[in-house]
Design an enzyme around this catalytic site. Structure first.
Site, PDB file in Angstrom:
ATOM      1  N   SER A  84       1.092  -1.098  -0.179  1.00 59.75           N
ATOM      2  CA  SER A  84       0.129  -0.421  -0.062  1.00 59.75           C
ATOM      3  C   SER A  84       0.882   1.103  -0.436  1.00 59.75           C
ATOM      4  O   SER A  84       1.513   1.849  -0.722  1.00 59.75           O
ATOM      5  CB  SER A  84      -1.318   0.166   1.584  1.00 59.75           C
ATOM      6  OG  SER A  84      -1.979   1.416   0.916  1.00 59.75           O
ATOM      7  N   ASP A 116      -8.931  -5.267  -4.723  1.00 57.78           N
ATOM      8  CA  ASP A 116      -8.821  -4.316  -3.086  1.00 57.78           C
ATOM      9  C   ASP A 116      -9.488  -2.751  -4.548  1.00 57.78           C
ATOM     10  O   ASP A 116      -9.553  -2.884  -5.109  1.00 57.78           O
ATOM     11  CB  ASP A 116      -7.322  -4.295  -4.060  1.00 57.78           C
ATOM     12  CG  ASP A 116      -6.525  -3.173  -3.382  1.00 57.78           C
ATOM     13  OD1 ASP A 116      -7.352  -2.794  -2.792  1.00 57.78           O
ATOM     14  OD2 ASP A 116      -5.449  -3.266  -3.094  1.00 57.78           O
ATOM     15  N   HIS A 123      -7.254  -5.857  -0.490  1.00 55.78           N
ATOM     16  CA  HIS A 123      -6.033  -5.063  -0.845  1.00 55.78           C
ATOM     17  C   HIS A 123      -5.026  -5.853   0.924  1.00 55.78           C
ATOM     18  O   HIS A 123      -3.387  -5.817   0.387  1.00 55.78           O
ATOM     19  CB  HIS A 123      -6.186  -3.808  -0.131  1.00 55.78           C
ATOM     20  CG  HIS A 123      -5.453  -2.758   0.416  1.00 55.78           C
ATOM     21  ND1 HIS A 123      -4.523  -2.077  -0.658  1.00 55.78           N
ATOM     22  CD2 HIS A 123      -4.927  -1.957   1.483  1.00 55.78           C
ATOM     23  CE1 HIS A 123      -4.414  -1.514  -0.717  1.00 55.78           C
ATOM     24  NE2 HIS A 123      -4.163  -1.227   0.994  1.00 55.78           N
TER      25      HIS A 123
END
Length: 702
Positions: free
Chosen positions: A559, A647, A679
């Site tokens: 991320s 995601d 995610h």
């Protein structure tokens, strides 16, 4: 380094269990007092590719007169699997256990006592609502004082009050209408409803009276069980993702069983975690600001239910003093009150640690209950409170070389230190060396608006290495960005170190645990301040530890950690030799229309968010300039990308964008696609696959 060895190491470090919740019951006998501690654990099982839940129970025998003096802790019984359990809760008096269990396509509500199964309701067959929520955002299971009622939150049924024929017609007409949900990891959560079960009659009611612009959750009974408290998240004009976001507009409400609802907190605030005191006099909850940083330092509020006055018990900490309490950054456990209702216990990030704290309501003094040792004398870097009941605390402790350990201790009555007792040691410990690095940016990298901030990192490496050889260093960057790498057990770090790598986990400015000023300092400076902080931490580690190899450096992260990893490759193209990025943000401009947290995309780049924002050329240009894609032409190091097809937070097309750029330029790149993952890439087989491929990639290119 063979594949079999890598898989074996991951099975060893990734298969260790972690306690996730606990319950304490008490029985007074003529000469002794008996405490029963029940802990629930989660364990990853690679053969089945699933996470197992099981419970374990301990019996503590204490003096009758001095209950804080534990004479003995009997060995635990066998582990009991908890197949299909979604939610569970113990009743306040008789210790009945309520369980919401999933079996096939049905959800059942079970009530258990000492003689076995006492009652079972098929909630699915009753057809009063949709699926019961079991997530941390909305989910709850609360017993009434009389133990005759239970409340929980479930998806509201559509058109449930219409006649069958009209309902079927409406369903045909509306079957393709878009239905908003609450984003990443909450895909099937759209319109929650508060439900009450009468355990005598078996009847289920969906409570009316919740404001139409509010989605309720985290409900609990008020004293007397004729009304309840809940948190309501405002969902107009549209829903934004909730997971990892403590900045969503919400309020504390009180709803009675006749449908009368009133708001108990202020306007335009974010609230969460309401917790009722044992004497029923006070309700505490966490409060923060709306929008801005997606996660933040929170204040702890207390509401006197008699006077209806709210006061601040703990305020936001802007800039903590060295060694002092740094603020509240995470959810309160379900039970966090002392028996006398005068103290509140909680865990929170504190620089590079996670510590256990107690605040006294009378003096508002905060006391650390963790071992107050520092440096090599401190055994555990992380103390996470699971519960405190009858003044007995149950905590999960760990460090980078010590897997999760279950410990208990009584709240101190005065200023004496807590006497901690270990109930369950981990099956193994690891011969790793770890230390904390404190890093101060040089003057040219200081933030002029928030001057004087520092940050930190956790370095973990093998205790033994070949004489004369240097250890390759993997720089591990957390996501968020407003989260933290505490000095706790991390199976990715442990696996890498066991395979011969050193790992540097960096808490750059903007991480939690360093005060609200540190968090705010990153707003508008992503892609520069955080990148320089990570690079500064790496240089500090190399300067202070000559066993690390400056020619064999890799960077990994997910991320925002993937965002920084790719930035580092582009901004320091000759420094790093390999990269592995999980669901990275690559182009903030193209992410703007696909993320479930569009507000953060504006805020992170330094722009104010409003629901009616329309992107401008200036906004998109600034977002592009702050993105790794702006430096992609300079990337030389081989890149491994791992993307989740489902995601909602960072579209997998972000990683694909970088993949195509690198492929077109002949740069070494490999992409792993996990179509069923979101995610977090948290499926057990996915995590094992990512670790395996990451190690092979590092081995190949370092």
């Amino acid at each position: 380094m063979e594949s079999g060895q890598i898989i074996g190491v991951y099975g060893e470090v990734g298969g260790l269990p972690t306690p996730v919740s606990a319950h304490v019951s008490e029985e007074q006998l003529p000469e002794v007092r008996i405490y029963t501690v029940t802990a629930e654990w989660i364990q990853s099982e690679l053969v089945r590719g699933s996470r197992l839940r099981y419970s374990q129970q301990w019996t503590l025998i204490a003096d009758s007169n001095n209950h804080k003096n534990i004479r003995t802790a009997l060995p635990s019984g066998p582990c009991a699997p908890m197949s299909g359990e979604l939610l569970s809760g113990f009743s306040p008096i008789k210790g009945l256990r309520a369980v919401v269990r999933e079996t096939g396509s049905h959800q059942l509500l079970e009530i258990w006592d000492c003689h076995g199964l006492r009652k079972c309701l098929n909630l699915t067959a009753l057809n009063m609502h949709g699926r019961v929520y079991d997530d941390a955002q909305f989910g709850c299971l609360s017993w009434s004082e009389c133990e005759n009622k239970l409340l929980y939150v479930a998806e509201r049924s559509r058109n449930s009050s219409a006649e069958t024929q009209d309902r079927e017609s409406a369903l045909r007409k509306d079957r393709s209408v878009y239905c908003e949900d609450w984003g990443e990891a909450l895909t099937n959560r759209s319109v929650p409803a508060i439900c009450v079960v009468d355990l005598h009659s078996g009847a289920v009611r969906v409570l009316q009276g919740v404001p139409l612009d509010v989605s309720p959750g985290q409900a609990l009974w008020a004293p007397g069980s004729q009304s309840l408290f809940f948190v309501g998240w405002y969902h107009e004009p549209f829903r934004l993702g909730l997971k990892f976001c403590s900045n969503r507009r919400s309020a504390l409400f009180k709803l009675d069983l006749n449908g009368h609802c009133e708001c108990l907190s202020g306007d335009n605030l974010s609230v969460s975690c309401p917790r009722l005191s044992p004497d029923g006099s006070t309700l505490i909850y966490l409060q923060g600001k709306v929008f801005g940083p997606h996660n933040q330092c929170l204040s702890l509020q207390q509401l006197d239910l008699k006077s209806r006055k709210t006061s601040t018990l703990l305020d936001v900490v802007n800039r903590p003093q060295t060694g002092e309490f740094a603020g509240v950054y995470e959810a309160l456990p379900p039970c966090c009150w002392s028996a006398d209702a005068q103290r509140v216990v909680f865990s929170s990030a504190c620089r590079n640690w996670k510590n256990l704290f107690m605040v006294d309501r009378r003096s508002k003094k905060v006391t650390s209950l963790s071992d107050n040792l520092s440096g090599p004398d401190r055994v555990f870097g992380s103390w996470k409170l699971l519960t405190v009941q009858r003044d007995l605390m149950v905590v999960c402790c760990s460090s980078p070389n010590a897997p999760p350990t279950l410990r208990v201790g009584f709240l101190p009555s005065g200023g004496e230190p807590v006497t901690w007792q270990t109930l369950q040691q981990p099956a193994t410990t690891f011969d790793f060396y770890w230390k904390i690095l404190d890093v101060t940016p040089p003057p040219e990298e200081d933030n002029k608006q928030y001057a004087g901030l520092d940050f930190g990192a956790v370095l973990v490496k093998p205790s033994q290495h070949l004489c004369g050889s240097r250890i390759p260093l993997v720089v591990f960057i957390h996501g968020g960005p407003h989260s933290q790498f505490p000095a706790e057990w991390n199976c990715t770090t442990a696996g890498l170190v066991k395979l011969g790598f050193a790992v540097l986990m960096v808490n750059y400015r903007g991480s939690t645990g360093f005060g609200q000023d540190s968090i705010l300092s990153l707003i508008g400076h992503i892609g520069s301040q955080d990148v320089k902080d990570v690079q500064r931490a790496v240089l500090t580690a190399l300067q202070t530890d000559t066993t690390l190899d400056p020619k064999r450096l890799a960077v990994i992260g997910g991320s925002h950690g993937g965002f920084l990893s790719c930035h580092l490759l582009g901004q320091y193209p000759d420094f790093y030799k390999a990269c592995a990025a999980r669901n990275p943000v690559i182009n903030a401009a193209t992410l703007l229309g696909t993320s479930d947290i569009v507000d953060w995309r504006y805020s992170s780049a330094g722009f104010q968010f409003s629901y009616d924002n329309i992107p401008t050329a200036e906004t998109l240009a600034a977002m592009l300039q702050k993105s790794p894609i702006a430096h992609a032409a300079q990337i030389k190091a081989p890149v491994l990308l791992m993307l989740g097809g489902r995601d909602r937070r960072v579209s997998p097309h972000q990683g694909l964008e970088l993949y195509r750029v690198l492929k077109s330029r002949g740069s070494p790149v490999r992409l792993l696609w996990f179509p069923e993952d979101d995610h977090s890439l948290s499926r057990v087989d996915t995590q094992a696959d990512c670790f395996h491929n990451t190690v092979l990639w590092l081995q190949q290119h370092l």
